[in-house]
Design an enzyme around this catalytic site. Structure first.
Site, PDB file in Angstrom:
ATOM      1  N   GLY A 355       0.810  -1.221   0.000  1.00  0.00           N
ATOM      2  CA  GLY A 355       0.000   0.000   0.000  1.00  0.00           C
ATOM      3  C   GLY A 355       0.841   1.268   0.000  1.00  0.00           C
ATOM      4  O   GLY A 355       0.634   2.167  -0.824  1.00  0.00           O
ATOM      5  N   GLY A 378      -1.531  -6.956   0.643  1.00  0.00           N
ATOM      6  CA  GLY A 378      -1.461  -8.170   1.462  1.00  0.00           C
ATOM      7  C   GLY A 378      -1.370  -9.418   0.605  1.00  0.00           C
ATOM      8  O   GLY A 378      -0.548 -10.308   0.866  1.00  0.00           O
TER       9      GLY A 378
HETATM   10  P1  ADP Z   1       4.020  -1.182   2.357  1.00  0.00           P
HETATM   11  O1  ADP Z   1       2.654  -0.625   2.731  1.00  0.00           O
HETATM   12  O2  ADP Z   1       4.502  -0.660   1.036  1.00  0.00           O
HETATM   13  O3  ADP Z   1       4.062  -2.685   2.450  1.00  0.00           O
HETATM   14  P2  ADP Z   1       5.031  -0.806   5.029  1.00  0.00           P
HETATM   15  O4  ADP Z   1       3.633  -0.617   5.510  1.00  0.00           O
HETATM   16  O5  ADP Z   1       5.739  -2.033   5.413  1.00  0.00           O
HETATM   17  O6  ADP Z   1       5.088  -0.630   3.431  1.00  0.00           O
HETATM   18  O7  ADP Z   1       5.941   0.398   5.541  1.00  0.00           O
HETATM   19  C1  ADP Z   1       5.611   1.728   5.335  1.00  0.00           C
HETATM   20  C2  ADP Z   1       5.902   2.574   6.544  1.00  0.00           C
HETATM   21  O8  ADP Z   1       7.258   2.439   6.967  1.00  0.00           O
HETATM   22  C3  ADP Z   1       5.700   4.045   6.239  1.00  0.00           C
HETATM   23  O9  ADP Z   1       4.693   4.530   7.099  1.00  0.00           O
HETATM   24  C4  ADP Z   1       7.048   4.662   6.548  1.00  0.00           C
HETATM   25  O10 ADP Z   1       6.976   5.923   7.168  1.00  0.00           O
HETATM   26  C5  ADP Z   1       7.669   3.661   7.491  1.00  0.00           C
HETATM   27  N1  ADP Z   1       9.132   3.807   7.539  1.00  0.00           N
HETATM   28  C6  ADP Z   1      10.019   3.498   6.582  1.00  0.00           C
HETATM   29  N2  ADP Z   1      11.263   3.811   6.973  1.00  0.00           N
HETATM   30  C7  ADP Z   1      11.179   4.329   8.211  1.00  0.00           C
HETATM   31  C8  ADP Z   1      12.119   4.826   9.157  1.00  0.00           C
HETATM   32  N3  ADP Z   1      13.418   4.869   8.880  1.00  0.00           N
HETATM   33  N4  ADP Z   1      11.657   5.265  10.351  1.00  0.00           N
HETATM   34  C9  ADP Z   1      10.340   5.234  10.624  1.00  0.00           C
HETATM   35  N5  ADP Z   1       9.399   4.773   9.775  1.00  0.00           N
HETATM   36  C10 ADP Z   1       9.809   4.332   8.582  1.00  0.00           C
HETATM   37 MG    MG Z   2       1.750  -0.335   4.647  1.00  0.00          MG
END
Ligand code: ADP
Ligand code: MG
Length: 397
Positions: A355, A378
């Site tokens: 997402g 997911g």
């Molecule tokens: P996706 O939805 O693409 O699978 P995730 O939900 O696993 O991705 O991760 C996204 C979140 O990770 C974002 O809200 C982002 O702010 C956070 N994030 C990434 N790097 C950092 C960091 N260094 N410190 C804090 N939050 C982080």
């Molecule tokens: Mg996410």
């Protein structure tokens, strides 16, 4: 073995005069006035819907919207969706005010070739999320052919995604579902080499199985975002106040050892952007060894970005999931947006799932240049973990 093996595509069926139930993903975001704020998911379903209608099907669309928890609730009505779909198709879309029942049956009976109706939110019925056998039979009795085009809910065994499929004689994947399965099947079984997987996001624990399964497939694992912090910690670096999972250090070490044993290259940040608070308006770039006690790692640095970009550029196939930093704060979005641009510019076949990652690609303005943007965060991660999706298993002959 591809993920589409044993599954038919909607394009291979004769749909003329057939009652076709199509499970779509119309779970769109609504604003406070119940206006659709982003109709991407409706747009994404149009190719299969148009194909069915042009083929002369009598089309019954079904979807969930939000979490109404098994009872009718006007706040989650598909009314705005029916209106938008009618606009996009340029034809009438009847919204049936129930999921199953005499009303729904009568409306389906009255359908003529090339006409479409939309059942009300499937999750208004308590049996949907419970995969209730009676609801499954009742839904199946509405149709001759079942088509699933809702990849985003294929990892859930619900009545409309799994239960009813067993009671319908003919079943197939819709065009969107087919493309997702084709791409992820290729990623897992026959990727263009080298396969570079870029992982980031908030937590290692969300994606342990993803990392493990990719170890056996990828040539290079690129790890950024807060996920990288746990790996840096495992390597003995101090990471100050950064988000990390100290209880996952052994796991991180095992993954690094597993990668070394398989000759999978692992790229971790060598420089990072730090600040003392998540709300900071600017950050400072430091070497990954030089993070002080009060600081938090919130983005990857320029040297790291160059190294990650190089790996992506020379890839044959790229899978990206998880932002490189706290990209919701503009001060720490650079690494994520620049990585999105690097992925978009790569000659490789590029796949983005998740997402927040998809939202980053959109915000960076490069979505058009990505080969495949998954419509299911997911569901795509479950596939990359090597799991079978109940909604996909049900479609196989
Ligand atoms: P996706 O939805 O693409 O699978 P995730 O939900 O696993 O991705 O991760 C996204 C979140 O990770 C974002 O809200 C982002 O702010 C956070 N994030 C990434 N790097 C950092 C960091 N260094 N410190 C804090 N939050 C982080
Ligand atoms: Mg996410």
């Amino acid at each position: 073995m591809g993920l589409t093996d044993g599954i038919r595509s909607i394009a291979d069926l004769d749909l003329r005069s057939k009652r076709v139930f199509m499970r779509v993903d119309f779970n769109v975001p609504l604003d406070a006035q119940r206006r659709i704020s982003d109709d991407t998911r409706i747009q994404a379903s149009l190719p299969s819907i148009r194909l069915a209608l042009d083929a002369g099907a009598r089309l019954i669309c079904g979807s969930h919207l939000g979490r109404p928890k098994g009872k009718p609730n006007p706040a989650y009505s598909l009314e705005p969706v029916a209106a938008r779909l009618a606009e996009l198709l340029g034809k009438e879309v009847t919204l049936v005010d129930e999921v199953v029942g005499d009303g729904a049956k009568n409306r389906v009976q009255a359908l003529r070739d090339g006409e479409v109706l939309l059942l009300e939110n499937l999750r208004f019925h308590p049996g949907e999320e419970k995969n209730d056998p009676q609801l499954s039979k009742d839904l199946a009795s509405l149709c001759d052919v079942y088509v699933n085009d809702a990849f985003g809910t294929a990892h859930r065994a619900h009545a409309s995604t799994e239960g009813m499929v067993h009671h319908v004689a003919e079943k197939a994947a819709g065009l969107l579902m087919w493309k997702e399965l084709e791409v992820f099947g290729r990623l897992l079984d026959n990727p263009r080499k080298p396969l570079v997987a870029v992982l980031g996001g908030a937590k290692v624990s969300d994606k342990i199985q993803v990392l493990k399964n990719l170890l056996d497939r990828a040539d290079t694992l690129v790890i950024g975002g807060a996920m990288a912090n746990t790996f840096l910690l495992a390597q003995g670096k101090s990471i100050g106040q950064s988000l990390a999972e100290p209880e996952k250090l052994d796991l991180a070490r095992d993954l690094l050892a597993g990668a070394a044993a398989r000759k999978v290259a692992v790229l971790l940040p060598t420089d990072v952007v730090v600040a003392e608070s998540l709300e900071a308006e600017t950050g400072t770039t430091v070497q990954a060894e030089k993070v002080s006690e009060a600081q938090r790692i919130l983005d990857i640095g320029p040297e790291t970005l160059a190294a990650f970009g190089k790996a992506v550029k020379s890839a044959g196939m790229v899978f990206w999931n998880g932002p490189m930093g706290l990209f919701e704060n503009a001060a720490f979005a650079h690494g994520t947006f620049e990585l999105a641009k690097a992925v978009a510019a790569s000659e490789a076949f590029t796949v983005v799932g998740g997402g927040d990652s998809v939202s980053a690609v959109n915000k960076a303005g490069v979505a058009q240049k990505i080969d495949h943007i998954s419509t299911g965060g997911g569901a795509s991660l479950e596939l990359v973990q090597g799991l079978a999706l109940p909604g996909v298993v049900a479609l196989s002959k």
